[in-house]
Design a protein around this motif. Structure first.
Motif, PDB file in Angstrom:
ATOM      1  N   SER A 165       0.842  -1.191   0.000  1.00 55.16           N
ATOM      2  CA  SER A 165       0.000   0.000   0.000  1.00 55.16           C
ATOM      3  C   SER A 165       0.879   1.244   0.000  1.00 55.16           C
ATOM      4  O   SER A 165       2.038   1.188   0.424  1.00 55.16           O
ATOM      5  CB  SER A 165      -0.919  -0.003   1.224  1.00 55.16           C
ATOM      6  N   GLY A 188      -1.057  -0.539   5.348  1.00 55.40           N
ATOM      7  CA  GLY A 188      -2.298  -1.274   5.156  1.00 55.40           C
ATOM      8  C   GLY A 188      -2.093  -2.565   4.392  1.00 55.40           C
ATOM      9  O   GLY A 188      -0.988  -3.065   4.206  1.00 55.40           O
ATOM     10  N   GLN A 189      -3.224  -3.106   3.909  1.00 54.96           N
ATOM     11  CA  GLN A 189      -3.191  -4.339   3.131  1.00 54.96           C
ATOM     12  C   GLN A 189      -2.527  -4.068   1.781  1.00 54.96           C
ATOM     13  O   GLN A 189      -2.638  -2.977   1.218  1.00 54.96           O
ATOM     14  CB  GLN A 189      -4.607  -4.864   2.914  1.00 54.96           C
ATOM     15  N   PRO A 190      -1.816  -5.082   1.211  1.00 55.40           N
ATOM     16  CA  PRO A 190      -1.201  -4.895  -0.107  1.00 55.40           C
ATOM     17  C   PRO A 190      -2.265  -4.598  -1.165  1.00 55.40           C
ATOM     18  O   PRO A 190      -3.407  -5.049  -1.081  1.00 55.40           O
ATOM     19  CB  PRO A 190      -0.515  -6.234  -0.368  1.00 55.40           C
ATOM     20  N   LEU A 191      -1.846  -3.828  -2.169  1.00 56.22           N
ATOM     21  CA  LEU A 191      -2.757  -3.522  -3.261  1.00 56.22           C
ATOM     22  C   LEU A 191      -2.991  -4.749  -4.148  1.00 56.22           C
ATOM     23  O   LEU A 191      -4.061  -4.891  -4.742  1.00 56.22           O
ATOM     24  CB  LEU A 191      -2.190  -2.379  -4.108  1.00 56.22           C
TER      25      LEU A 191
END
Length: 480
Positions: free
Chosen positions: A65, A70-73
């Motif tokens: 991200s 945050g969470q990976p794209l």
């Protein structure tokens, strides 16, 4: 709910029926058609698995991200098969690196897009990895981290600490039994200086590097005598050394109370502690040389200072000796002048006494003549005997008075002569007297004017002596 425009009859064609395996194989064929050539994909490694029994390695490549929190794209599974691994290892070796997949490592991977038909898993089959891109990305990440920490003021804190002039108590953070430890310890031992080393061992690569280095710094905080700490690791690949590019390590370096010397890698390697520490040297051997040269330079400066002090003291003693000789000559001339003046006064006094004596004798002769003239009258009056007695008494009184006056003048003359000649420095020296001066050239008149181990200058009749005071024994003073 059925999608608009679709009916049961849309799926009635038997050619649209697939088994799971046939569907996966069909999708795999479509992927091969869409990507007939290998592709290059950039991303960050996550969830690396150990090589299995066949030598295959599986991992995930993610696109983080934007904020990195945050969470990976996006995520794609990757497989490095045993047959492709030697090529990748050789690519990294030609670039001077040791190939090792670690989480957080950024890679540019060349490979084929496939679908594993039995597992239905979409994946990237790794055929090669670009080591130059990987190393360039690591350098870029290091530069961004350095800029951030410099903006926060963390990198300059340790460099503002004062490096001791003669650091002999050294803290060492390194891997136990490593070549870095041996090179550093041997370099200090060969100098023959009395170094003391306090070692705190820690992992120098891998997941435990940051925690281990921080714990080692904390252990050294319990050692009260430490003056300098050396963080040392031998050479390795940029991937191995990248474990030190952690802002937590830089933060600890900024908080410790001693200067830190960073000695990580080889000549061309640069890590975050090089920026955060007080001094950065290229190898553990250079760290030892730095400390040894600091002690040697101090000793050289002390020797030079001793020579300068000796020369300055010699010049001071020579000037004091010249002043003493000049003063002695002035005193001698002054004494001779006083002596001549006193001699003239004594001669004048002697003449005055002679004139007084002559006057007294003349007066006495006159009185005697008068007595002779009146002798006849005296005989006639019968007072002759009384006159004889008076004359004898007068003669004795006169003689006694003149004798005492001459004695007093003679004694005064002797006292004056003794005062003049007795105060001559050369006469005092010949009698065994001496003058004693301190290191500043001032005369010593009391034992309180000097101390033990102080140098003194003793002047005698035929020269001077330089001495060192070993004992001071008080004696009785004039008031006791």
């Amino acid at each position: 709910m059925r999608p608009a425009g679709n009916t049961i009859s849309d799926y009635s064609d038997i050619s649209s029926d697939f088994t799971v395996l046939s569907l996966n194989r069909r999708v795999s064929e479509l992927l091969s058609t869409a990507f007939p050539q290998p592709v290059w994909v950039r991303g960050e490694i996550a969830e690396v698995s150990d090589s299995n029994a066949r030598g295959h390695t599986y991992f995930r490549l993610i696109e983080p991200s934007p904020d990195g929190m945050g969470q990976p794209l996006a995520v794609i599974d990757c497989a490095l098969f045993a047959g492709s691994r030697p090529l990748v290892v050789r690519q990294f070796a030609r670039a001077g690196e040791v190939f090792q997949l670690t989480e957080g490592m950024t890679l540019r991977i060349g490979g084929r897009i496939t679908l594993w038909d039995k597992g239905g898993r979409y994946q990237l089959i790794v055929e090669q990895i670009d080591p130059s891109w990987t190393m360039g990305d690591q350098a870029h990440r290091l530069r961004r981290l350095v800029d951030k920490l410099r903006k926060d003021g963390i990198l300059e804190i340790n460099s503002e600490l004062r490096m001791p002039l003669a650091p002999l108590n050294i803290g060492l953070i390194t891997a136990q039994g490593s070549a870095a430890e041996q090179d550093f310890v041997q370099g200090l031992a060969e100098s023959r200086f009395p170094f003391r080393i306090f070692a705190a061992y820690a992992p120098m690569q891998g997941d435990g590097t940051t925690r281990g280095v921080i714990d080692a710094f904390n252990r050294l905080l319990a050692v009260p005598d430490i003056e300098v700490v050396v963080l040392s690791r031998g050479g390795g690949s940029s991937t191995d050394l990248a474990w030190f590019n952690d802002e937590h390590i830089a933060g600890v370096i900024s908080q410790v109370p001693w200067p830190v010397i960073s000695a990580i890698g080889h000549e061309t390697d640069t890590t975050l502690p090089d920026y955060a520490s007080h001094t950065s040297v290229r190898t553990p051997t250079h760290a030892a040389n730095y400390l040894v040269n600091r002690i040697a330079d101090l000793m050289l400066n002390i020797d030079s200072l001793a020579v300068m002090l000796h020369r300055a003291a010699s010049r001071g003693v020579a000037r004091a000796r010249e002043r003493l000789s000049s003063t002695a000559a002035v005193l001698l001339r002054s004494g001779m002048m006083i002596f001549r003046t006193q001699r003239q006064e004594i001669s004048a006094l002697e003449n005055w006494l002679l004139r007084g004596a002559r006057s007294s004798i003349s007066a006495a002769s006159g009185r005697l003549e008068q007595c002779g003239l009146s002798f006849e009258s005296v005989l006639k009056t019968g007072a002759l005997r009384r006159l004889e007695k008076d004359l004898d008494s007068l003669e004795r009184t006169l003689a006694l008075s003149v004798s005492r006056r001459l004695e007093m003048c003679s004694m005064h003359l002797q006292n004056l002569e003794a005062a003049v000649t007795g105060n001559s420095p050369q006469r005092l020296y010949r009698k065994g007297w001496a003058t004693v001066r301190g290191i500043n050239g001032e005369l010593l008149r009391s034992i309180s004017d000097t101390t033990i181990k102080e140098k003194i200058e003793v002047t005698l009749r035929d020269g001077s002596l330089s001495a060192l005071i070993e004992r001071i024994t008080p004696g009785r003073t004039d008031n006791e």
